[in-house]
Design a protein around this motif. Structure first.
Motif, mmCIF file in Angstrom:
data_model
loop_
_atom_site.group_PDB
_atom_site.id
_atom_site.type_symbol
_atom_site.label_atom_id
_atom_site.label_comp_id
_atom_site.label_asym_id
_atom_site.label_seq_id
_atom_site.Cartn_x
_atom_site.Cartn_y
_atom_site.Cartn_z
ATOM 1 N N THR A 88 9.475 5.724 -27.479
ATOM 2 C CA THR A 88 9.637 5.881 -26.036
ATOM 3 C C THR A 88 10.796 6.797 -25.643
ATOM 4 O OG1 THR A 88 10.919 3.822 -25.940
ATOM 5 C CG2 THR A 88 8.566 3.669 -25.505
ATOM 6 N N PRO A 89 11.908 6.895 -26.429
ATOM 7 C CA PRO A 89 12.967 7.835 -26.011
ATOM 8 C C PRO A 89 12.484 9.268 -25.858
ATOM 9 C CG PRO A 89 13.823 6.326 -27.659
ATOM 10 C CD PRO A 89 12.343 6.085 -27.587
ATOM 11 N N LEU A 90 11.440 9.661 -26.609
ATOM 12 C CA LEU A 90 10.912 11.019 -26.475
ATOM 13 C C LEU A 90 10.343 11.233 -25.084
ATOM 14 C CD1 LEU A 90 10.192 13.729 -27.844
ATOM 15 C CD2 LEU A 90 8.021 12.692 -28.540
ATOM 16 N N VAL A 91 9.676 10.220 -24.540
ATOM 17 C CA VAL A 91 9.061 10.330 -23.211
ATOM 18 C C VAL A 91 10.105 10.186 -22.120
ATOM 19 C CG1 VAL A 91 7.299 9.393 -21.678
ATOM 20 C CG2 VAL A 91 6.897 9.429 -24.137
ATOM 21 N N THR A 92 10.980 9.198 -22.241
ATOM 22 C CA THR A 92 11.952 8.953 -21.181
ATOM 23 C C THR A 92 13.003 10.055 -21.101
ATOM 24 O OG1 THR A 92 13.213 7.535 -22.713
ATOM 25 C CG2 THR A 92 11.636 6.470 -21.260
ATOM 26 N N ARG A 150 0.835 -1.202 0.000
ATOM 27 C CA ARG A 150 0.000 0.000 0.000
ATOM 28 C C ARG A 150 0.869 1.252 0.000
ATOM 29 N NH1 ARG A 150 -5.268 0.834 1.161
ATOM 30 N NH2 ARG A 150 -5.489 -1.367 1.783
ATOM 31 N N GLY A 151 0.499 2.200 -0.858
ATOM 32 C CA GLY A 151 1.245 3.454 -0.930
ATOM 33 C C GLY A 151 2.511 3.382 -1.753
ATOM 34 N N THR A 152 2.751 2.262 -2.427
ATOM 35 C CA THR A 152 3.958 2.087 -3.239
ATOM 36 C C THR A 152 3.587 1.959 -4.706
ATOM 37 O OG1 THR A 152 5.098 0.963 -1.424
ATOM 38 C CG2 THR A 152 5.992 0.663 -3.629
ATOM 39 N N ASP A 153 4.219 2.769 -5.535
ATOM 40 C CA ASP A 153 4.006 2.658 -6.980
ATOM 41 C C ASP A 153 4.984 1.646 -7.564
ATOM 42 O OD1 ASP A 153 1.924 4.366 -7.252
ATOM 43 O OD2 ASP A 153 3.111 6.081 -7.914
ATOM 44 N N PRO A 154 4.525 0.735 -8.400
ATOM 45 C CA PRO A 154 5.471 -0.147 -9.103
ATOM 46 C C PRO A 154 6.375 0.667 -10.011
ATOM 47 C CG PRO A 154 3.216 -0.984 -9.241
ATOM 48 C CD PRO A 154 3.128 0.405 -8.698
ATOM 49 N N PRO A 155 7.543 0.149 -10.353
ATOM 50 C CA PRO A 155 8.402 0.847 -11.316
ATOM 51 C C PRO A 155 7.770 0.848 -12.702
ATOM 52 C CG PRO A 155 9.276 -1.323 -10.829
ATOM 53 C CD PRO A 155 8.134 -1.116 -9.886
ATOM 54 N N THR A 156 8.147 1.813 -13.506
ATOM 55 C CA THR A 156 7.537 2.009 -14.820
ATOM 56 C C THR A 156 8.459 1.498 -15.919
ATOM 57 O OG1 THR A 156 6.388 3.979 -14.032
ATOM 58 C CG2 THR A 156 6.584 3.703 -16.415
ATOM 59 N N LEU A 157 7.890 0.697 -16.800
ATOM 60 C CA LEU A 157 8.579 0.235 -18.009
ATOM 61 C C LEU A 157 7.656 0.500 -19.185
ATOM 62 C CD1 LEU A 157 10.876 -1.255 -19.497
ATOM 63 C CD2 LEU A 157 9.675 -3.403 -19.014
ATOM 64 N N LEU A 158 8.048 1.426 -20.062
ATOM 65 C CA LEU A 158 7.249 1.709 -21.244
ATOM 66 C C LEU A 158 7.452 0.621 -22.285
ATOM 67 C CD1 LEU A 158 7.766 5.566 -21.595
ATOM 68 C CD2 LEU A 158 5.979 4.326 -20.364
ATOM 69 N N ARG A 159 6.437 0.397 -23.086
ATOM 70 C CA ARG A 159 6.448 -0.715 -24.032
ATOM 71 C C ARG A 159 7.322 -0.408 -25.239
ATOM 72 N NH1 ARG A 159 2.394 -4.218 -22.598
ATOM 73 N NH2 ARG A 159 0.951 -3.344 -21.061
ATOM 74 N N GLN A 160 8.129 -1.383 -25.617
ATOM 75 C CA GLN A 160 8.920 -1.302 -26.843
ATOM 76 C C GLN A 160 8.201 -2.147 -27.897
ATOM 77 O OE1 GLN A 160 11.652 0.544 -27.209
ATOM 78 N NE2 GLN A 160 11.920 1.131 -25.075
ATOM 79 N N THR A 161 7.377 -1.497 -28.713
ATOM 80 C CA THR A 161 6.537 -2.204 -29.668
ATOM 81 C C THR A 161 7.288 -2.426 -30.972
ATOM 82 O OG1 THR A 161 5.606 -0.078 -30.288
ATOM 83 C CG2 THR A 161 4.377 -1.376 -28.692
ATOM 84 N N GLY A 162 7.795 -3.627 -31.142
ATOM 85 C CA GLY A 162 8.463 -3.960 -32.384
ATOM 86 C C GLY A 162 9.750 -3.172 -32.568
ATOM 87 N N ARG A 163 10.104 -2.918 -33.824
ATOM 88 C CA ARG A 163 11.354 -2.226 -34.138
ATOM 89 C C ARG A 163 11.200 -0.717 -34.144
ATOM 90 N NH1 ARG A 163 13.821 -5.818 -39.169
ATOM 91 N NH2 ARG A 163 13.990 -7.802 -38.032
ATOM 92 N N VAL A 164 9.971 -0.227 -34.150
ATOM 93 C CA VAL A 164 9.726 1.209 -34.173
ATOM 94 C C VAL A 164 9.196 1.629 -32.816
ATOM 95 C CG1 VAL A 164 8.467 3.083 -35.276
ATOM 96 C CG2 VAL A 164 9.239 1.134 -36.641
ATOM 97 N N SER A 165 9.900 2.527 -32.158
ATOM 98 C CA SER A 165 9.497 2.963 -30.825
ATOM 99 C C SER A 165 9.792 4.445 -30.656
ATOM 100 C CB SER A 165 10.234 2.150 -29.748
ATOM 101 O OG SER A 165 9.937 2.656 -28.463
#
Length: 474
Positions: free
Chosen positions: A162-166, A145-160
């Motif tokens: 996610t670097p823009l967000v991270t 309770r009160g703990t957020d899990p760590p975040t892993l954004l999805r790497q969908t195939g060869r096109v991603s």
């Protein structure tokens, strides 16, 4: 609030690794090879024998653990640490130091040892199978309770994208994953500022080369090839709409407008596009606030439902002021006032109350109203830099055409001018468009999506040593 998996971070599970004490090393080696479990570590743990030897090799001022230094590897069986130190095998010592740190964090009860951590739900069967071979088990646990899990954004195939967000930060686990919408918005904004079929085709060729690992000195940027490819394609589409092919060469018809001939239309379109992107960002931000803290908090937040109502009302009221517009501006004004009332209520409740709380609420409301207007008008830079790019390309083309009509020497000069001018405008404007699109994505869009930062998922991954058998304990 359930959402489709592609729109959310990877689902995490709190897990416990339970193994016989005699098999703890074997289990940790298997987890390290799997590379998809983040194990909890005891804070301020004393360095073990491997870490001490590693620090001795690096120098007393160096770090005691391998996370910041050598590439770590692990042997299946515990090696002779003294022999590793004699051979100056820092990679093996680094792996052993990491293993010691994780093993030291294990809870031992009798003949059983256990460690807690996080694992992607989809990877749990694979990890459980590897642990079963060592006589252990992977046990699902309830999320504390009160703990957020760590975040892993999805790497969908060869096109991603996610670097823009991270690059901006790590979203909270409860937030939506905006990688693809944000990536598409980024390349669209780039294309508007860099609209030229010829220049866009060069960017697309550069993306293909980067995807193939060329040039080799830029291989570390290979993961960014989707941005370059998307920017090139968007530039080609915008260039086709502008009728630009290495400038206004006349080789392409104008399908929508010529930037230098219709700057007002381009400016209006840029602001309208920006308003649409901000409305979508407000909507996604409202979803995030509700998912993070529930409806009570999400309703009154400036980046929540109150801010969304205000911005939608403001946009409708502004559209109603346009001549011959069928949109009733009075309805938009009423909607905006409702959003401001909700926001004022939330701000006052969060303040100390009284006169000071009222003054703070008024100031923050004023800031929200001003930001809404300035952030929307900030998208006018899409048109401004689009006009700059078109003007530079027009200048290069006019100079080229003028030199080409002055004999053989003129033709040679025209070729030089065209090549050099195109290279300069391509490099300069691509850099400017990339930075400005990034600025709009970060400060105008992401500032509405995210209020607090999450914690990135950092799985423990150490590969097996290729020379392990030669270094095993004798």
């Amino acid at each position: 609030m359930p959402w489709p998996e592609p729109m959310t971070p990877v689902r995490m599970r709190r897990v416990a690794v339970v193994v016989p004490r005699t098999a703890l090393r074997d289990a940790l080696v298997r987890i390290a090879e799997a590379g998809c479990v983040e194990l909890d570590r005891a804070p301020d743990a004393a360095p073990g024998p491997a870490a001490q030897r590693l620090r001795g090799l690096r120098g007393r001022a160096g770090p005691a653990t391998p996370e910041n230094g050598d590439t770590a590897v692990l042997a299946a069986t515990a090696p002779d640490l003294d022999r590793l130190a004699q051979r100056d095998d820092r990679g093996m010592l680094a792996g052993e130091a990491q293993l010691e740190e994780r093993a030291g964090s294990a809870v031992r009860r009798g003949e059983v040892a256990a460690l807690a951590g996080w694992c992607p739900a989809a990877e749990m069967p694979r990890v459980a199978g590897r642990l079963a071979a060592a006589g252990g088990a992977l046990v699902p646990l309830p999320t504390p309770r009160g703990t957020d899990p760590p975040t892993l954004l999805r790497q969908t195939g060869r096109v991603s994208f996610t670097p823009l967000v991270t690059t901006y930060g790590t979203p909270r686990y409860a937030d939506l994953d905006p990688s693809w919408p944000a990536g598409l918005a980024y390349v669209a904004m780039f294309g508007i500022m860099f609209g030229d079929v010829g220049h866009g085709a060069l960017l697309l060729l550069g993306a293909v080369a980067l995807r193939l690992g060329r040039p080799r000195r830029l291989v570390q940027l290979r993961r960014l090839w989707p941005f370059l490819a998307g920017a090139g394609l968007a530039s080609m589409l915008a260039g086709a709409a502008y009728g630009e092919f290495f400038g206004p060469t006349g080789l392409l018809p104008v399908l929508w407008l010529a930037p230098l001939e219709s700057p007002a239309r381009l400016l209006t379109a840029a602001v309208v596009l920006g308003a649409g992107l901000l409305a979508l960002a407000h909507a996604a931000g409202a979803v995030n606030r509700v998912r993070e803290d529930g409806w009570a908090a999400g309703l009154y937040a400036a980046s929540g439902c109150a801010g969304l109502l205000f911005y939608l009302g403001l946009a409708l009221a502004a559209a109603g002021l346009v001549p011959h517009s069928p949109v009733p501006w009075a309805g938009g004004a009423a909607l905006a006032a409702s959003g401001l009332a909700l926001l004022a209520s939330g701000l006052f409740r969060a303040s100390a109350g009284g006169g000071a709380g009222l003054a703070e609420t008024v100031v923050r409301l004023f800031d929200v109203v001003v930001r809404a207007g300035t952030n929307t008008l900030s998208f006018a830079r899409l048109a401004a830099f689009g006009l700059t790019h078109a003007a530079l390309a027009d200048l290069v083309w006019r100079g080229t055409a003028a030199l080409a009509g002055r004999g053989a020497g003129g033709v040679a000069g025209a070729v030089v001018l065209f090549v050099v001018g195109t290279a300069v405008s391509l490099g300069l404007e691509a850099l400017v468009a990339g930075v400005q699109a990034l600025r709009l994505a970060f400060y105008e869009i992401f500032s509405r999506l995210f209020e607090t930062e999450g914690r990135p998922f950092r799985p423990w991954h150490v590969p097996a040593a290729e020379r392990a058998e030669a270094l095993l304990r004798r």
